[in-house]
Write a protein that holds these residues in place. Structure first.
Motif, PDB file in Angstrom:
ATOM      1  N   ALA A 317       0.845  -1.202   0.000  1.00 51.91           N
ATOM      2  CA  ALA A 317       0.000   0.000   0.000  1.00 51.91           C
ATOM      3  C   ALA A 317       0.876   1.246   0.000  1.00 51.91           C
ATOM      4  N   CYS A 318       0.242   2.394  -0.171  1.00 53.41           N
ATOM      5  CA  CYS A 318       0.956   3.678  -0.171  1.00 53.41           C
ATOM      6  C   CYS A 318       0.209   4.659   0.734  1.00 53.41           C
ATOM      7  N   GLY A 319       0.922   5.661   1.217  1.00 53.70           N
ATOM      8  CA  GLY A 319       0.333   6.779   1.943  1.00 53.70           C
ATOM      9  C   GLY A 319      -0.541   6.335   3.101  1.00 53.70           C
ATOM     10  N   THR A 320      -1.711   6.946   3.168  1.00 55.10           N
ATOM     11  CA  THR A 320      -2.639   6.648   4.259  1.00 55.10           C
ATOM     12  C   THR A 320      -3.037   5.174   4.270  1.00 55.10           C
ATOM     13  N   SER A 321      -3.207   4.596   3.088  1.00 55.88           N
ATOM     14  CA  SER A 321      -3.584   3.179   3.032  1.00 55.88           C
ATOM     15  C   SER A 321      -2.508   2.319   3.697  1.00 55.88           C
ATOM     16  N   ARG A 322      -1.253   2.752   3.562  1.00 52.80           N
ATOM     17  CA  ARG A 322      -0.164   1.983   4.192  1.00 52.80           C
ATOM     18  C   ARG A 322      -0.257   2.099   5.720  1.00 52.80           C
ATOM     19  N   VAL A 364      -3.920  -2.673  -0.579  1.00 56.87           N
ATOM     20  CA  VAL A 364      -4.887  -1.730  -0.003  1.00 56.87           C
ATOM     21  C   VAL A 364      -4.796  -0.416  -0.758  1.00 56.87           C
ATOM     22  N   THR A 365      -5.867   0.011  -1.359  1.00 57.65           N
ATOM     23  CA  THR A 365      -5.901   1.301  -2.051  1.00 57.65           C
ATOM     24  C   THR A 365      -7.330   1.802  -2.109  1.00 57.65           C
ATOM     25  N   GLN A 366      -7.566   2.957  -1.510  1.00 56.09           N
ATOM     26  CA  GLN A 366      -8.945   3.461  -1.474  1.00 56.09           C
ATOM     27  C   GLN A 366      -9.446   3.715  -2.891  1.00 56.09           C
ATOM     28  N   SER A 367      -8.591   4.266  -3.752  1.00 57.82           N
ATOM     29  CA  SER A 367      -9.015   4.588  -5.119  1.00 57.82           C
ATOM     30  C   SER A 367      -9.058   3.342  -5.997  1.00 57.82           C
ATOM     31  N   GLY A 368      -8.276   2.339  -5.628  1.00 55.74           N
ATOM     32  CA  GLY A 368      -8.162   1.143  -6.461  1.00 55.74           C
ATOM     33  C   GLY A 368      -7.404   1.411  -7.742  1.00 55.74           C
ATOM     34  N   GLU A 369      -6.757   2.582  -7.844  1.00 59.81           N
ATOM     35  CA  GLU A 369      -6.074   2.959  -9.091  1.00 59.81           C
ATOM     36  C   GLU A 369      -4.611   3.314  -8.857  1.00 59.81           C
ATOM     37  N   THR A 370      -4.119   3.230  -7.639  1.00 58.26           N
ATOM     38  CA  THR A 370      -2.745   3.642  -7.369  1.00 58.26           C
ATOM     39  C   THR A 370      -1.773   2.759  -8.156  1.00 58.26           C
ATOM     40  N   ALA A 371      -1.033   3.375  -9.072  1.00 56.77           N
ATOM     41  CA  ALA A 371      -0.197   2.613  -9.998  1.00 56.77           C
ATOM     42  C   ALA A 371       0.838   1.774  -9.251  1.00 56.77           C
ATOM     43  N   GLY A 424     -12.358  14.970  -0.630  1.00 55.76           N
ATOM     44  CA  GLY A 424     -11.151  15.623  -0.115  1.00 55.76           C
ATOM     45  C   GLY A 424      -9.931  14.783  -0.456  1.00 55.76           C
ATOM     46  N   VAL A 425      -8.866  15.457  -0.876  1.00 63.16           N
ATOM     47  CA  VAL A 425      -7.656  14.704  -1.232  1.00 63.16           C
ATOM     48  C   VAL A 425      -7.088  13.980  -0.003  1.00 63.16           C
ATOM     49  N   ALA A 426      -7.214  14.594   1.158  1.00 58.78           N
ATOM     50  CA  ALA A 426      -6.732  13.952   2.383  1.00 58.78           C
ATOM     51  C   ALA A 426      -7.723  12.863   2.797  1.00 58.78           C
ATOM     52  N   ALA A 427      -7.249  11.631   2.832  1.00 60.45           N
ATOM     53  CA  ALA A 427      -8.130  10.509   3.165  1.00 60.45           C
ATOM     54  C   ALA A 427      -8.490  10.544   4.649  1.00 60.45           C
ATOM     55  N   THR A 428      -9.761  10.425   4.961  1.00 65.03           N
ATOM     56  CA  THR A 428     -10.193  10.380   6.371  1.00 65.03           C
ATOM     57  C   THR A 428     -11.158   9.210   6.581  1.00 65.03           C
ATOM     58  N   ALA A 511       0.885  12.828  11.118  1.00 68.41           N
ATOM     59  CA  ALA A 511       1.937  13.669  10.525  1.00 68.41           C
ATOM     60  C   ALA A 511       1.678  13.853   9.029  1.00 68.41           C
ATOM     61  N   LEU A 512       1.261  12.784   8.359  1.00 70.21           N
ATOM     62  CA  LEU A 512       0.975  12.886   6.916  1.00 70.21           C
ATOM     63  C   LEU A 512      -0.178  13.858   6.664  1.00 70.21           C
ATOM     64  N   LYS A 513      -1.227  13.726   7.479  1.00 69.69           N
ATOM     65  CA  LYS A 513      -2.398  14.604   7.302  1.00 69.69           C
ATOM     66  C   LYS A 513      -1.987  16.068   7.444  1.00 69.69           C
ATOM     67  N   LEU A 514      -1.216  16.354   8.512  1.00 69.21           N
ATOM     68  CA  LEU A 514      -0.829  17.745   8.753  1.00 69.21           C
ATOM     69  C   LEU A 514       0.028  18.267   7.599  1.00 69.21           C
ATOM     70  N   LYS A 515       0.997  17.452   7.177  1.00 67.54           N
ATOM     71  CA  LYS A 515       1.872  17.863   6.067  1.00 67.54           C
ATOM     72  C   LYS A 515       1.060  18.195   4.826  1.00 67.54           C
ATOM     73  N   GLU A 516       0.195  17.261   4.434  1.00 70.39           N
ATOM     74  CA  GLU A 516      -0.411  17.409   3.112  1.00 70.39           C
ATOM     75  C   GLU A 516      -1.404  18.561   3.014  1.00 70.39           C
ATOM     76  N   ILE A 517      -2.060  18.897   4.108  1.00 67.50           N
ATOM     77  CA  ILE A 517      -3.041  19.978   3.947  1.00 67.50           C
ATOM     78  C   ILE A 517      -2.591  21.314   4.517  1.00 67.50           C
ATOM     79  N   SER A 630      -5.971  10.527  -6.780  1.00 67.58           N
ATOM     80  CA  SER A 630      -5.699   9.203  -7.335  1.00 67.58           C
ATOM     81  C   SER A 630      -4.349   9.269  -8.040  1.00 67.58           C
ATOM     82  N   VAL A 631      -3.404   8.452  -7.609  1.00 62.85           N
ATOM     83  CA  VAL A 631      -2.027   8.581  -8.083  1.00 62.85           C
ATOM     84  C   VAL A 631      -1.745   7.469  -9.103  1.00 62.85           C
ATOM     85  N   THR A 632      -2.058   7.755 -10.352  1.00 60.92           N
ATOM     86  CA  THR A 632      -2.018   6.690 -11.360  1.00 60.92           C
ATOM     87  C   THR A 632      -0.714   6.648 -12.139  1.00 60.92           C
TER      88      THR A 632
HETATM   89  O1  M6R Z   1      -5.889   5.459  -3.394  1.00 57.02           O
HETATM   90  P1  M6R Z   1      -4.835   5.003  -2.460  1.00 57.02           P
HETATM   91  O2  M6R Z   1      -5.347   4.628  -1.122  1.00 57.02           O
HETATM   92  O3  M6R Z   1      -3.999   3.908  -3.032  1.00 57.02           O
HETATM   93  O4  M6R Z   1      -3.866   6.241  -2.277  1.00 57.02           O
HETATM   94  C1  M6R Z   1      -2.655   6.115  -1.600  1.00 57.02           C
HETATM   95  C2  M6R Z   1      -2.104   7.459  -1.249  1.00 57.02           C
HETATM   96  O5  M6R Z   1      -1.803   8.187  -2.402  1.00 57.02           O
HETATM   97  C3  M6R Z   1      -3.074   8.263  -0.393  1.00 57.02           C
HETATM   98  O6  M6R Z   1      -3.407   7.581   0.767  1.00 57.02           O
HETATM   99  C4  M6R Z   1      -2.467   9.625  -0.018  1.00 57.02           C
HETATM  100  O7  M6R Z   1      -1.420   9.452   0.863  1.00 57.02           O
HETATM  101  C5  M6R Z   1      -3.586  10.512   0.549  1.00 57.02           C
HETATM  102  N1  M6R Z   1      -3.498  11.817   0.000  1.00 57.02           N
HETATM  103  C6  M6R Z   1      -3.573  10.570   2.018  1.00 57.02           C
HETATM  104  O8  M6R Z   1      -4.425  11.496   2.575  1.00 57.02           O
END
Ligand code: M6R
Length: 634
Positions: A317-322, A364-371, A424-428, A511-517, A630-632
């Motif tokens: 996984a990446c980011g918040t999903s990780r 694990v990926t909320q978007s299901g599209e993280t490359a 919102g770009v920040a996952a909650t 820490a990630l949430k605070l950084k990103e927004i 969505s980070v494709t």
């Molecule tokens: O769609 P995903 O869960 O795979 O995305 C992974 C990360 O890009 C995502 O969690 C990112 O860190 C968010 N902006 C966190 O708020």
């Protein structure tokens, strides 16, 4: 990243394209553009109108309102910059030298430098720094050649020219092409980037994501890698890379794609934080209804053999999903006794661990599209299948919030966290949904493998049932508390978050949430690690936010917090109210719950504090700079 949308029909395309782009803006919002084809009265030959604007979609909207973009066919794009700055010249669509061919693309053309060099040697001048611009030039070259070779049917010419061009491209793409000479032909194609066709009344659409179809159609057909499709007002034809016609039946979008609005909230992020009690409520209804048997305490539909055969779990996984995966791995190991490891998906692909037998790989990926995550899963599946040994065979499970996504099509087992569209770009709320899903899995593994008694399983299930109401109260209280507290940190430069055990990933997530927004530098550490170096950062200017929940490490975390206080740090505690927590300068109290359950609650004040700090700083909370939902791209 980037969102593309394309349309052929009988209505004015630009309005529909902009509406589609609005729904795809979460994929990137550096710039936006569209191109249409229309014809002069009495002429069959068309002309392309191309409009582009830097910044948010609203700028493009204003441009079109004044200039217009006529035509019933068009392509649109919202960009997250990879190659070249986010300015007008790099915005899509890109066109060939004579502005006869226009292209929008999502993905990365890895061999674009070689292709660009070759084209430049032939005298072609480039207008942008993008990798995409090679595509319209290559198509244009192919069109000239095909004409010289005697191909006369325009539709066939465009189709062949695009196919030839695709053969030259390395990397990932989802793209859409229009040509002035074919005012009712749209060609789309994809490889390792998502693209879905939508079938509406008298019009055919194509987009990176089904959300762009809301209000137009629910009938869809996802394209497969290396396929291309020809869309005209008469219908859709799909071909493989060799030009062989493919026949597949469209399907209906599952669930409701409601167009979400902010309602009374100032930002989507705050609304989505509030929705977490509902997310939990829904999750309990679906996965933890009353009356389940103690041997199957969670309503997951996997066979018993699925749980029994698994000896270890690896999570990609990446980011918040990780971070959710890290809490999950803690539960799977410590509650269910299954060795579990979490990998950055982006690292796993290039440095995977040696293969072990009977391993379940969870993506694990909320978007299901993280490359990164999708590619890591494919790589793992391929290296396991190449062994042709049952013990090492690839068992994969996906956890996503987007059941229509590439992940859901890629893995054989999928769990939909069902948090509803997150804007919102920040996952909650999707983080909470992912956490809950891991609780479900850990409980099932513990039950099926008999690692926990029925009493223990029953206890954790009962505690989970209390979570929706606890969240409801917590969000209400902490929205007020954090709103007030946030004022103090508006000009803060660095913040440190401490947690231990199951709450260490929550410190990372905070820490990630605070950084990103808020763009404030923030780090999360396991509290015991401070004295090994990071404590040198502390002085009165660096607030330390410490998660201290009842359990095995409670006293230890409090001691670590004392050490920070001794260095003049302003100390904020996320902890249950007690005499011991009086050491904190500010307390954001949470209810006394078992340590297992605590991450579901400790994350709330942290999300809210980040939100209010960013809002007080006057920042664009829902679409922070440089990010996309969505980070494709890898
Ligand atoms: O769609 P995903 O869960 O795979 O995305 C992974 C990360 O890009 C995502 O969690 C990112 O860190 C968010 N902006 C966190 O708020």
């Amino acid at each position: 990243m980037c969102g593309i949308v394309a349309l052929v029909g009988s209505r004015e395309a630009s309005t529909i394209l902009v509406e589609g782009l609005r729904k795809l803006e979460y994929r990137g919002y550096d710039s936006a553009g569209l191109a249409t084809v229309s014809t002069h009265k009495g002429s069959k030959k068309g002309f392309i109108t191309c409009k582009k604007a830097e910044g948010k979609l609203v700028n493009l909207l204003n441009l079109i309102a004044t200039d217009g973009a006529p035509g019933h066919i068009g392509i649109g794009h919202t960009r997250w910059a990879t190659h070249g700055k986010p300015d007008v010249k790099n915005a899509h669509p890109h066109v060939d030298t004579l502005s006869q061919v226009a292209v929008v693309q999502n993905g990365i053309i890895e061999n674009h430098t070689v292709l660009r060099d070759n084209l430049q040697k032939q005298g072609i001048q480039f207008c942008s720094e993008t990798d995409t611009e090679v595509i319209p030039h290559l198509i244009s070259e192919a069109l000239i050649r095909l004409q010289e070779e005697g191909v006369t049917a325009k539709e066939e010419m465009l189709f062949l020219a695009v196919r030839e061009t695709l053969d030259l491209l390395q990397g990932s793409y989802a793209l859409a092409v229009i040509w002035a000479e074919t005012p009712d032909v749209l060609i789309v194609a994809k490889n390792k980037a998502p693209l879905v066709i939508g079938f509406a009344q008298g019009e055919f659409l194509c987009a990176s994501d089904t959300s762009a179809f809301a209000g137009f159609t629910r009938t869809i057909l996802p394209l497969e890698d290396r396929e291309l499709a020809l869309l005209t007002p008469l219908g859709v034809e799909i071909y493989d890379s060799l030009g062989k016609r493919q026949h597949r039946t469209p399907s209906l979008i599952v669930g409701s794609e409601k167009d979400v609005e902010k309602g009374q909230f100032r930002h989507f992020m705050l609304k989505e934080i509030y929705e977490q009690s509902e997310t939990a409520d829904q999750w309990i209804r679906r996965f933890l209804p009353n009356g389940l048997s103690p041997s199957s305490p969670i309503a997951l539909s996997f066979e018993d053999s699925f749980y029994e055969s698994i000896e270890a779990i690896q999570i990609l996984a990446c980011g918040t999903s990780r971070h959710a995966a890290m809490v999950g791995a803690h539960l799977l190991e410590q509650f269910a006794g299954i060795p579990s490891t979490v990998f950055f998906a982006s690292e796993f692909r290039y440095a995977p661990p040696p293969l072990a037998p009977n391993v379940l790989t969870i993506g694990v990926t909320q978007s299901g599209e993280t490359a990164d995550t999708l590619a890591a899963l494919i790589m793992e599946s391929e290296r396991r299948s190449s062994l042709k040994n049952n013990l090492f065979s690839s068992r994969q499970l996906g956890i996503t919030n987007r059941i229509e996504s590439s992940l859901a099509r890629q893995v054989s087992n999928i769990i939909d966290i069902g948090a509803g569209l997150e804007v919102g770009v920040a996952a909650t709320k999707t983080f909470l949904g992912q956490l809950l899903t891991f609780y479900g899995l850990a409980i099932m593994f513990a039950a099926k493998k008999k690692r926990r008694s029925s009493k223990e399983i029953n206890e954790i299930c009962c505690q989970l049932r209390l979570v929706p109401n606890q969240l409801r109260d917590l969000i209400k209280t902490h929205n007020k508390l954090t709103e007030k507290l946030a004022h103090q940190f508006v000009n803060t430069k660095d913040v440190i978050f401490l947690g231990r055990g199951i709450n260490y990933p929550i410190a990372l997530e905070a820490a990630l949430k605070l950084k990103e927004i808020s763009y404030i530098h923030a780090e999360g550490f396991p509290a015991g690690e401070m004295k090994h170096g990071p404590i040198a950062l502390l002085d009165y200017k660096v607030p330390v936010i410490s998660i201290a929940t009842q359990g095995v490490v409670f006293e230890k975390v409090l001691s670590n917090a004392q050490e920070a206080k001794a260095r003049d740090a302003c100390l904020i505690g996320i902890a249950p109210e007690s005499s011991e927590t009086e050491i904190f300068d500010h307390l954001l109290p949470i209810p006394k719950v078992s340590e297992w359950i605590s991450p579901l609650l400790t994350v709330i004040p942290l999300q809210l504090l980040s939100y209010h700090i960013a809002a007080h700083r006057g920042l664009d909370v829902d679409q922070p700079r440089n990010l996309a939902k969505s980070v494709t791209v890898e």
